[in-house]
Design an enzyme around this catalytic site. Sequence first.
Site, PDB file in Angstrom:
ATOM      1  N   LYS A   1       0.839  -1.212   0.000  1.00 37.22           N
ATOM      2  CA  LYS A   1       0.000   0.000   0.000  1.00 37.22           C
ATOM      3  C   LYS A   1       0.868   1.255   0.000  1.00 37.22           C
ATOM      4  O   LYS A   1       0.665   2.163  -0.799  1.00 37.22           O
ATOM      5  CB  LYS A   1      -0.933   0.022   1.234  1.00 37.22           C
ATOM      6  CG  LYS A   1      -1.866  -1.160   1.349  1.00 37.22           C
ATOM      7  CD  LYS A   1      -2.762  -1.059   2.574  1.00 37.22           C
ATOM      8  CE  LYS A   1      -2.008  -1.032   3.885  1.00 37.22           C
ATOM      9  NZ  LYS A   1      -1.280  -2.284   4.194  1.00 37.22           N
TER      10      LYS A   1
ATOM     11  N   ARG B   1      -9.354   0.837   9.388  1.00 39.04           N
ATOM     12  CA  ARG B   1      -8.784  -0.493   9.563  1.00 39.04           C
ATOM     13  C   ARG B   1      -9.726  -1.444  10.291  1.00 39.04           C
ATOM     14  O   ARG B   1      -9.366  -2.593  10.524  1.00 39.04           O
ATOM     15  CB  ARG B   1      -7.517  -0.355  10.395  1.00 39.04           C
ATOM     16  CG  ARG B   1      -6.280  -0.955   9.772  1.00 39.04           C
ATOM     17  CD  ARG B   1      -5.116  -0.393  10.544  1.00 39.04           C
ATOM     18  NE  ARG B   1      -3.911  -1.111  10.410  1.00 39.04           N
ATOM     19  CZ  ARG B   1      -2.828  -0.629   9.802  1.00 39.04           C
ATOM     20  NH1 ARG B   1      -2.868   0.527   9.202  1.00 39.04           N
ATOM     21  NH2 ARG B   1      -1.720  -1.310   9.812  1.00 39.04           N
TER      22      ARG B   1
ATOM     23  N   ARG C   1      11.612  -5.678   4.768  1.00 39.86           N
ATOM     24  CA  ARG C   1      11.362  -4.247   4.535  1.00 39.86           C
ATOM     25  C   ARG C   1      12.371  -3.392   5.308  1.00 39.86           C
ATOM     26  O   ARG C   1      12.690  -3.668   6.453  1.00 39.86           O
ATOM     27  CB  ARG C   1       9.946  -3.882   5.001  1.00 39.86           C
ATOM     28  CG  ARG C   1       9.679  -2.361   4.918  1.00 39.86           C
ATOM     29  CD  ARG C   1       8.224  -2.017   4.937  1.00 39.86           C
ATOM     30  NE  ARG C   1       7.534  -2.368   6.169  1.00 39.86           N
ATOM     31  CZ  ARG C   1       6.224  -2.247   6.330  1.00 39.86           C
ATOM     32  NH1 ARG C   1       5.465  -1.786   5.353  1.00 39.86           N
ATOM     33  NH2 ARG C   1       5.673  -2.588   7.470  1.00 39.86           N
TER      34      ARG C   1
ATOM     35  N   ARG D   1      11.973  -1.349  10.962  1.00 39.26           N
ATOM     36  CA  ARG D   1      10.930  -1.012  11.941  1.00 39.26           C
ATOM     37  C   ARG D   1      10.871  -2.063  13.047  1.00 39.26           C
ATOM     38  O   ARG D   1      11.015  -3.252  12.772  1.00 39.26           O
ATOM     39  CB  ARG D   1       9.564  -0.930  11.242  1.00 39.26           C
ATOM     40  CG  ARG D   1       9.290   0.434  10.629  1.00 39.26           C
ATOM     41  CD  ARG D   1       8.090   0.442   9.736  1.00 39.26           C
ATOM     42  NE  ARG D   1       6.900  -0.169  10.303  1.00 39.26           N
ATOM     43  CZ  ARG D   1       5.706  -0.199   9.695  1.00 39.26           C
ATOM     44  NH1 ARG D   1       5.583   0.349   8.498  1.00 39.26           N
ATOM     45  NH2 ARG D   1       4.677  -0.761  10.250  1.00 39.26           N
TER      46      ARG D   1
ATOM     47  N   ARG E   1       0.307  -8.906  13.624  1.00 41.84           N
ATOM     48  CA  ARG E   1      -0.349  -7.925  12.744  1.00 41.84           C
ATOM     49  C   ARG E   1      -1.231  -8.615  11.711  1.00 41.84           C
ATOM     50  O   ARG E   1      -2.304  -8.116  11.376  1.00 41.84           O
ATOM     51  CB  ARG E   1       0.698  -7.052  12.051  1.00 41.84           C
ATOM     52  CG  ARG E   1       1.174  -5.925  12.944  1.00 41.84           C
ATOM     53  CD  ARG E   1       2.577  -5.527  12.613  1.00 41.84           C
ATOM     54  NE  ARG E   1       2.687  -4.830  11.365  1.00 41.84           N
ATOM     55  CZ  ARG E   1       3.808  -4.773  10.655  1.00 41.84           C
ATOM     56  NH1 ARG E   1       4.871  -5.400  11.053  1.00 41.84           N
ATOM     57  NH2 ARG E   1       3.823  -4.080   9.542  1.00 41.84           N
TER      58      ARG E   1
HETATM   59  P1  ADP Z   1       2.304  -1.788   3.254  1.00 43.78           P
HETATM   60  O1  ADP Z   1       2.304  -0.284   3.224  1.00 43.78           O
HETATM   61  O2  ADP Z   1       1.091  -2.371   2.605  1.00 43.78           O
HETATM   62  O3  ADP Z   1       2.538  -2.339   4.621  1.00 43.78           O
HETATM   63  P2  ADP Z   1       4.839  -1.552   1.794  1.00 43.78           P
HETATM   64  O4  ADP Z   1       4.498  -0.705   0.628  1.00 43.78           O
HETATM   65  O5  ADP Z   1       5.631  -0.945   2.898  1.00 43.78           O
HETATM   66  O6  ADP Z   1       3.519  -2.288   2.359  1.00 43.78           O
HETATM   67  O7  ADP Z   1       5.626  -2.838   1.221  1.00 43.78           O
HETATM   68  C1  ADP Z   1       6.129  -3.854   2.095  1.00 43.78           C
HETATM   69  C2  ADP Z   1       7.500  -4.309   1.601  1.00 43.78           C
HETATM   70  O8  ADP Z   1       7.345  -5.029   0.381  1.00 43.78           O
HETATM   71  C3  ADP Z   1       8.488  -3.183   1.301  1.00 43.78           C
HETATM   72  O9  ADP Z   1       9.770  -3.636   1.650  1.00 43.78           O
HETATM   73  C4  ADP Z   1       8.340  -2.961  -0.205  1.00 43.78           C
HETATM   74  O10 ADP Z   1       9.560  -2.508  -0.783  1.00 43.78           O
HETATM   75  C5  ADP Z   1       8.023  -4.369  -0.699  1.00 43.78           C
HETATM   76  N1  ADP Z   1       7.057  -4.392  -1.816  1.00 43.78           N
HETATM   77  C6  ADP Z   1       5.998  -3.587  -2.019  1.00 43.78           C
HETATM   78  N2  ADP Z   1       5.307  -3.949  -3.131  1.00 43.78           N
HETATM   79  C7  ADP Z   1       5.945  -5.045  -3.617  1.00 43.78           C
HETATM   80  C8  ADP Z   1       5.722  -5.904  -4.751  1.00 43.78           C
HETATM   81  N3  ADP Z   1       4.680  -5.686  -5.572  1.00 43.78           N
HETATM   82  N4  ADP Z   1       6.586  -6.936  -4.957  1.00 43.78           N
HETATM   83  C9  ADP Z   1       7.632  -7.141  -4.108  1.00 43.78           C
HETATM   84  N5  ADP Z   1       7.891  -6.376  -3.025  1.00 43.78           N
HETATM   85  C10 ADP Z   1       7.070  -5.331  -2.779  1.00 43.78           C
HETATM   86  P1  ADP Z   2       1.578  -1.785   7.967  1.00 41.91           P
HETATM   87  O1  ADP Z   2       2.834  -1.714   7.192  1.00 41.91           O
HETATM   88  O2  ADP Z   2       1.467  -2.940   8.884  1.00 41.91           O
HETATM   89  O3  ADP Z   2       0.345  -1.626   7.131  1.00 41.91           O
HETATM   90  P2  ADP Z   2       1.244   0.798   9.254  1.00 41.91           P
HETATM   91  O4  ADP Z   2       2.430   1.653   9.068  1.00 41.91           O
HETATM   92  O5  ADP Z   2       0.017   1.072   8.479  1.00 41.91           O
HETATM   93  O6  ADP Z   2       1.731  -0.688   9.057  1.00 41.91           O
HETATM   94  O7  ADP Z   2       0.836   0.750  10.787  1.00 41.91           O
HETATM   95  C1  ADP Z   2       1.790   0.500  11.806  1.00 41.91           C
HETATM   96  C2  ADP Z   2       1.061   0.425  13.143  1.00 41.91           C
HETATM   97  O8  ADP Z   2       0.447   1.696  13.430  1.00 41.91           O
HETATM   98  C3  ADP Z   2      -0.074  -0.590  13.212  1.00 41.91           C
HETATM   99  O9  ADP Z   2       0.378  -1.911  13.523  1.00 41.91           O
HETATM  100  C4  ADP Z   2      -0.936   0.007  14.337  1.00 41.91           C
HETATM  101  O10 ADP Z   2      -0.355  -0.235  15.617  1.00 41.91           O
HETATM  102  C5  ADP Z   2      -0.826   1.510  14.056  1.00 41.91           C
HETATM  103  N1  ADP Z   2      -1.887   1.987  13.157  1.00 41.91           N
HETATM  104  C6  ADP Z   2      -1.739   2.486  11.908  1.00 41.91           C
HETATM  105  N2  ADP Z   2      -2.930   2.812  11.379  1.00 41.91           N
HETATM  106  C7  ADP Z   2      -3.862   2.498  12.310  1.00 41.91           C
HETATM  107  C8  ADP Z   2      -5.276   2.571  12.376  1.00 41.91           C
HETATM  108  N3  ADP Z   2      -6.000   3.022  11.336  1.00 41.91           N
HETATM  109  N4  ADP Z   2      -5.888   2.157  13.516  1.00 41.91           N
HETATM  110  C9  ADP Z   2      -5.199   1.707  14.554  1.00 41.91           C
HETATM  111  N5  ADP Z   2      -3.862   1.589  14.568  1.00 41.91           N
HETATM  112  C10 ADP Z   2      -3.189   1.989  13.457  1.00 41.91           C
END
Ligand code: ADP
Ligand code: ADP
Length: 215
Positions: free
Chosen positions: A14, A89, A128, A162, A173
Amino acid sequence: MSRLVFLGPPGVGKGTQAAGLAQDLGIPHISTGAILRDALERETPTGLEAKKFMDAGELVPDSVVLQLVRDRLAEEDARSGWLLDGYPRNLQQGEALQSLLQEIGDSLDHVIYFECAESELVRRLSGRRTCKTCGSTFHIEFAPVPEQGQCDAGGECEIYQRSDDVEEAILNRLEVYHRETGPLVDHYRSKDQLVVLDGAAPIDEVGVALRSALN
Ligand code: ADP
Ligand code: ADP
């Protein structure tokens, strides 16, 4: 004008897709996770309150996150649209967003849902790496950090892993996602509001599919 919500499990991509799309559309990329991490870094009362939930991979209380979203959507740059990444969420947050949008006279254009198998998500999350300064994400295999470490905030990226991108928190998660976010996905699906994309495809392909779905 675009008002978008990105839904999907942690690690599905995302944030990666949101960064490019928001830039292309000229709208702010609003990641509640990033806002919370920034609050934690600055040791604000909200950040300190959120810390134990984030470290464990649990959701931060709805009221705390709603206030962050309310404040962020009230900012000037959000008047021409926004991309919400990681909010709502759960069902309660979905309802709260609906009420907030009614209150400020906005509406949601698209809910984009990224799908992916769980084994791939674990691989993505454990590999990541994130930049402390600009928030960009990289991957030790799939999205290597650029040689010169070019940072969106200027200068060099400061790369770290992270604290919730470790096995125990990752598994929790994913469980929280199924329990809390699953019903919200079903809700948007039943209202025919969901655009479903294959998040397992390579980064570039997901980007192309995303743009063609929005056109
Ligand atoms: P989210 O925001 O949904 O938690 P991220 O965008 O941070 O996910 O992506 C999670 C990890 O996977 C990052 O290390 C990113 O570089 C990698 N990643 C994202 N999209 C892809 C993909 N389509 N194929 C392989 N790796 C990906
Ligand atoms: P991910 O890569 O897992 O999608 P995020 O960066 O979106 O991670 O979120 C990291 C953490 O921040 C979550 O595990 C949660 O603790 C908190 N968080 C983020 N967005 C929300 C939300 N909409 N509601 C509750 N907690 C949240």
